[in-house]
Design an enzyme around this catalytic site. Structure first.
Site: not given
Ligand SMILES: NC(=O)C1=CN([C@@H]2O[C@H](COP(=O)(O)OP(=O)(O)OC[C@H]3O[C@@H](n4cnc5c(N)ncnc54)[C@H](O)[C@@H]3O)[C@@H](O)[C@H]2O)C=CC1
Ligand code: BAL
Length: 503
Positions: A192, A268, A302, A406
């Site tokens: 997804k 992750e 991240c 973050e």
């Molecule tokens: N570690 C990383 O690479 C990332 C960290 N983030 C952090 O998260 C913050 C918020 O961004 P969001 O887009 O809200 O991240 P998110 O964690 O909500 O989204 C990431 C993925 O999780 C899915 N998702 C959302 N709710 C879910 C649930 N209940 N069950 C299963 N999957 C679900 C979303 O559709 C998306 O595909 C950012 O500001 C950042 O701090 C966001 C994206 C990537």
């Molecule tokens: N470059 C992939 C992991 C991340 O920094 O979000």
């Protein structure tokens, strides 16, 4: 019947393409069962690009059935050599379509095409090549002698049906980190993408079919996290789930596993990674690395080095030069077309993320009254896109919200330390533990840092470098499990122990 394709034009690159908009199940694009769609917006302009189908619980179930049937009937009986051939076919197709895939990333996520998006594709190509060759290297068990008449052996076998949920900061790259590893290990997959960046993975699905993967081996289900993501987490016939995104949602994915069938979980999640600069470091190089480590991809990494600690003897010099480099190499002003080579920092992903980052900046400036430097005016009046200039806060106390949470934008906090012990105490003062960087010419100090830091990745005299061959993942609240390298396959294998009695 809804439109399952649309034509997209990217005039800057003279690219026109047929963009799939459906759910990809059993190698076909299909509508969602309730007709729900999601509109995707171009963050460079704030204008909608198109709408695609959004999966619900019924669609998830349909995809799981397809993946289960493909696993039991075909994929589990496909030799590792043949899996390697499919992955090699995929590699060739990715190479052929590199520009189109990169252009879709730029259109949908705002990544500068010539630097970020092409760099993502370079990484995807490297890791696909790695996994195509890895299929038969990491699934080897061991023989364990027991007594004269007894021995045991282990088999490393795929889980079966794997769900993968990926974020928007590296839409296709994060998908490929997960997908290629799971396929190399012999699993079937339902993946997804994030709501705001589904186009590239849907287009990628056409390459999966062309590469010859049998129907049901890879299924792509765009949809809302709270609907499709939640349904994947709680499904009783998914054997493993791998998630990249926020720590909060990572926790709920784990909870969903606990409340359903205890599917294996890899996470992750977020980070607040420190970069430590000792007085004996090559200052110019350290600053170049650190600037890239926070401003690249608009800070939506991240592993971004969002906390910088500098030894007090060089602190003022560091801060002065850091601001100069940020202004010279990373400013956004006037460069608002990510398809133009001059654009170095693209917009952040969405108006929601823009508002969230803006709130952090205002909190630092107005409430916490921190010293703030921005490379250009903010908010900028010259674009409707979600552009945020590099923002540097200095002399930031450990109690600051900006230092603890973050932010996921081009915003960095800088503070000073006195000695090694002081630096380690500050660096480890976080719930996160994804990555870290140290800058010093002292080999001993560098390796002491690597020993003492509580983080899954340590960079010495560099930062934010990823390699397909090297495991990646977090300590503490940054995650569970590892991806990339041998662990990128191992992570998708489980061990079966076979006891043999010759008596
Ligand atoms: N570690 C990383 O690479 C990332 C960290 N983030 C952090 O998260 C913050 C918020 O961004 P969001 O887009 O809200 O991240 P998110 O964690 O909500 O989204 C990431 C993925 O999780 C899915 N998702 C959302 N709710 C879910 C649930 N209940 N069950 C299963 N999957 C679900 C979303 O559709 C998306 O595909 C950012 O500001 C950042 O701090 C966001 C994206 C990537
Ligand atoms: N470059 C992939 C992991 C991340 O920094 O979000």
């Amino acid at each position: 019947m809804p439109n399952l394709y649309t034509n997209l034009e990217i005039p800057q690159l003279k690219i026109s393409l047929k963009q799939p908009l459906g759910l990809f199940i059993n190698n076909e694009f299909c509508p969602s069962s309730d007709g729900e769609t999601i509109e995707t917006v171009n963050p460079t302009t704030g204008e909608p690009i198109t709408s695609f189908q959004a999966a619900n619980e019924t669609d998830v179930d349909k995809a799981v059935k397809a993946a289960r049937a493909a696993f039991e009937n075909v994929w589990s009986k496909t030799s590792s050599e043949q899996r390697g051939i499919y992955l090699s076919n995929l590699l060739k197709l990715i190479e052929e379509e590199e520009n189109t895939l990169a252009a879709l990333e730029t259109l949908d996520s705002g990544k500068p095409f010539h630097s970020n998006a092409k760099q993502d594709l370079a990484q995807i190509i490297e890791l696909t090549r790695y996994y195509a060759g890895a299929v038969d290297k990491f699934n080897i068990g061991e023989t364990i002698p027991l007594t004269f008449e007894k021995f045991a052996y282990t088999l490393k076998v795929p889980f079966g049906v794997v769900a993968q949920i990926v974020p928007w900061n590296y839409p296709l790259a994060m998908a490929c980190w997960k997908l290629q590893g799971a396929l190399a290990a012999g699993n079937t997959v339902i993946i997804k993408p994030a709501e705001n960046t589904s186009l590239s993975l849907l287009y990628f699905a056409t390459l999966i079919k062309k590469a010859g993967f049998p129907p049901g081996v890879v299924n792509v289900l765009p949809g809302h996290g709270s609907v499709a993501g939640q349904a994947l987490g709680t499904h009783m016939d998914i054997d493993k789930i791998s998630f990249t995104g926020s720590t909060k949602v990572g926790g709920s994915v784990m909870e969903a596993s606990g409340q359903s069938n205890l599917k294996d979980v890899t996470l992750e999640c977020g980070g607040k990674s420190p970069a430590i600069v000792f007085e004996d470091a090559d200052l110019d190089k350290a600053i170049d690395w650190i600037a890239a480590g926070i401003f690249y991809n608009s800070g939506q990494n991240c592993t971004a080095n969002s906390r910088v600690y500098v030894q007090s003897s060089i602190y003022d010099k560091f801060v002065k030069k850091f601001k100069e480099i940020a202004k010279k190499d990373w400013d956004v002003s006037g460069k608002f077309d990510p398809f133009d080579e001059k654009c170095i920092i693209g917009p952040v992903i969405s108006s929601a993320q823009y508002d969230r980052i803006k709130e952090f900046i205002e909190l630092g400036e107005k409430e916490e009254k921190l010293n703030m430097f921005q490379t250009s005016e903010f908010p900028t009046k010259k674009t409707k896109g979600y552009f945020i200039p590099p923002t540097i806060f200095t002399d930031v106390p450990e109690t600051s919200k900006l230092l603890r949470e973050e932010i996921f934008g081009p915003v960095v906090v800088v503070s000073k330390f006195e000695n090694y012990d002081d630096a380690m105490k500050l660096a480890n003062d976080t719930y996160y533990g994804l990555a870290s960087a140290v800058f010093t010419r002292d080999v001993k100090k560098a390796h002491m840092f690597a020993r003492d830091i509580k983080a899954g990745t340590v960079w010495i005299n560099q930062t934010n470098q990823e390699e397909a061959k090297v495991p990646f993942g977090g300590f503490k609240m940054s995650g569970i499990g590892r991806e990339s390298g041998d662990t990128g396959v191992d992570n998708y294998l489980q061990i079966k122990s076979v006891h043999v009695d010759l008596s």
